[in-house]
Structure formats: structure tokens, C-alpha cells
Design a protein around this motif. Structure first.
Motif, short mmCIF file in Angstrom:
data_model
loop_
_atom_site.label_atom_id
_atom_site.label_comp_id
_atom_site.label_asym_id
_atom_site.label_seq_id
_atom_site.Cartn_x
_atom_site.Cartn_y
_atom_site.Cartn_z
N ASP A 48 0.87 -1.22 -0.19
CA ASP A 48 -0.02 -0.30 -0.01
C ASP A 48 0.82 1.07 0.11
OD1 ASP A 48 -1.59 2.03 0.54
OD2 ASP A 48 -2.41 0.94 2.49
N THR A 87 -8.06 0.14 -6.40
CA THR A 87 -7.88 -0.92 -5.19
C THR A 87 -8.61 -0.04 -3.72
OG1 THR A 87 -5.76 -0.02 -4.47
CG2 THR A 87 -5.99 -1.81 -6.07
N PHE A 88 -8.80 1.22 -4.02
CA PHE A 88 -9.33 1.65 -2.70
C PHE A 88 -10.38 3.03 -3.19
CE2 PHE A 88 -9.17 5.08 0.70
CZ PHE A 88 -9.08 4.22 1.81
N THR A 89 -11.46 2.90 -2.42
CA THR A 89 -11.99 1.82 -1.43
C THR A 89 -12.56 0.68 -1.96
OG1 THR A 89 -14.30 2.75 -1.32
CG2 THR A 89 -12.66 3.95 0.21
N ASP A 108 -2.34 0.26 -4.25
CA ASP A 108 -1.81 -0.75 -3.93
C ASP A 108 -1.30 -1.37 -4.97
OD1 ASP A 108 -3.09 -1.51 -0.97
OD2 ASP A 108 -4.66 -0.52 -2.45
N HIS A 116 -9.62 -2.06 1.34
CA HIS A 116 -8.72 -2.08 0.05
C HIS A 116 -9.15 -3.31 -0.64
CE1 HIS A 116 -5.28 0.73 1.11
NE2 HIS A 116 -5.96 0.82 2.19
#
Length: 235
Positions: free
Chosen positions: A149, A180-182, A191, A220
Motif C-alpha cells: 500500500d 484498489t481503494f476503497t 496498492d 482495500h
């Protein structure tokens, strides 16, 4: 000869742990870099239980920094080390878990990192992590890999630095949108997996897991990259 490397921020196992186990199992990683691994009460046992529930084992990682490396039964652990990276007063302590593993004759020196929200700390820790992984790779005749991350996106300075040292796997062979987020509303790619020379990236993207499990397991989404030894062709 192929190896699957993964990375996953598990948010201290504070969410739906059975869903988390199912996602990690679905990743089918030979080597998994974990961030926000448990680091408080019974941290060793909780990390071990999570790994074992998904058919893996802990290869490297200590409490400080909250990072770990898990491996599957296919991987032979050759070496493990853990590092506390430069401490910045007022910021969270960051670390790197590093394991040298061999899968079907391919040796990888794999470092799990979780970089800071502070830009200066991110860059300092990335420089340290690259140096440590390269040193281990040289010592054991392995290919360096860093995953984790980064807490920033690909156009930002620290990401560009890491990608200048090791190849960002996703652009090499993308699968899916890469966000990858959220986990519930993925709009950022923070990430990633970075691999050294000597590896071809076959594919890189998200895990083939149930959507509900991905949303419930942590905040994640995981990343998995299938890599293999670079094929040399004669002229």
C-alpha cells in the motif's frame, strides 16, 4: 515457470474475517504481502491463524510496522528479515517484512511495505525499502519484488521513484481497471506490485473473489500478479 504474487491491506482484521479468509484463498498467491497485519494483543497468533485458515504460513514480519509476508505450500522459505524504517517523530512507525523464497526454482526477494500519508516519509521509506530488497536479492541470487500500500497514486513522486527502480506490474499486463481503494467504491490505485528485471508479467489485477466478500473483508482490494522468468530467444 510461473509464480503468483499478491498484496493485500487487511485493516487489522477489523472487518469480516471469514470474508477475508475467503478472499485470500481466492487470490491463490504463492507469496502474499500483507499490510495492516494485527500488531496488538496476540498479534503473532492472529497473523498465523489468518495465514493458516487460507492455506498459507507466515514467512516474515514482526509487530512494528504491521507488515508481513505469507507463503503457500509451493514456496520454500530461504531467508526472512524485518526492518523498522526511519522513524519520523509524530508519524506512525513504518517497516518492511522481507522474505526470500523459491518457487519451482525461481527465487524472489519479496518485500511488503505500507508507506506513510506524509509525502517526505513515503519517499524516504521507499528509498530504504528498495535498497533492502536489492541487497537481499543480490545475496541470494533472487529477483527483487516490492508490493504493498503506497498511499499515493501512480503520477505522484514516490510511486514514480519505485516504478523507476522496479517495473509496475499492472501497466505491463493489466487485468481489470486496477482500482484498489476503497473496496466498496474503488476509485484510486494505491496498492501495487513492482518486479525486478528477469521477470515477465503475464497478468496483473484484482482477485477472482466474490464481490460481497471483497466489499466486506477490508477497505482495500487485493492485487495479484502472475510472473514468470523472462524467456530469452535466440537470433
Amino acid at each position: 515457470m510461473g509464480v503468483r504474487v499478491g498484496t493485500y491491506n487487511v485493516r487489522g482484521m477489523k472487518d469480516d474475517v471469514p470474508a477475508l479468509v475467503r478472499v485470500i484463498t481466492a487470490m491463490r498467491a504463492d507469496v502474499l504481502c500483507v499490510q495492516e497485519a494485527p500488531r496488538l494483543l496476540f498479534w503473532r497468533g492472529r497473523r498465523r491463524e489468518l495465514a493458516e485458515a487460507a492455506g498459507m504460513r507466515v514467512a516474515a514480519g514482526r509487530r512494528l510496522g504491521g507488515v508481513a509476508v505469507y507463503v503457500s505450500a509451493r514456496a520454500r522459505i530461504l531467508h526472512a528479515e524485518s526492518h523498522v524504517l526511519k522513524i519520523f517523530i509524530g508519524l506512525e512507525i513504518r517497516g518492511m517484512a522481507l522474505a526470500v523464497v523459491e518457487v519451482d526454482g525461481l527465487r524472489l526477494a519479496v518485500g511488503s511495505i505500507h508507506l506513510d500519508l506524509d509525502a517526505a516519509a513515503r519517499m524516504q521509506h521507499a528509498v530504504e525499502a528498495i535498497a533492502l530488497v536489492r541487497a537481499a536479492a543480490t545475496r541470494f541470487g533472487a529477483v527483487p519484488v516490492i508490493a504493498g500500500d503506497l498511499n499515493e497514486q501512480s503520477a505522484e513522486p514516490t510511486w514514480r521513484y519505485v516504478a523507476g527502480q522496479l517495473a509496475d506490474c499492472y501497466p505491463r499486463a493489466p487485468r481489470g481497471d486496477g482500482m484498489t481503494f476503497t473496496a466498496r467504491q474503488p476509485r484510486k490505485r494505491i496498492d501495487a506490485i513492482f518486479a525486478g528485471p528477469g521477470l515477465d508479467v503475464v497478468s496483473c489485477g484484482g482477485a477472482e473473489a466474490v464481490a460481497g466478500d471483497l466489499a466486506a473483508a477490508t477497505d482495500h482490494l487485493p492485487v495479484v500478479a502472475d510472473v514468470r522468468v523472462t524467456q530469452v530467444t535466440g537470433g
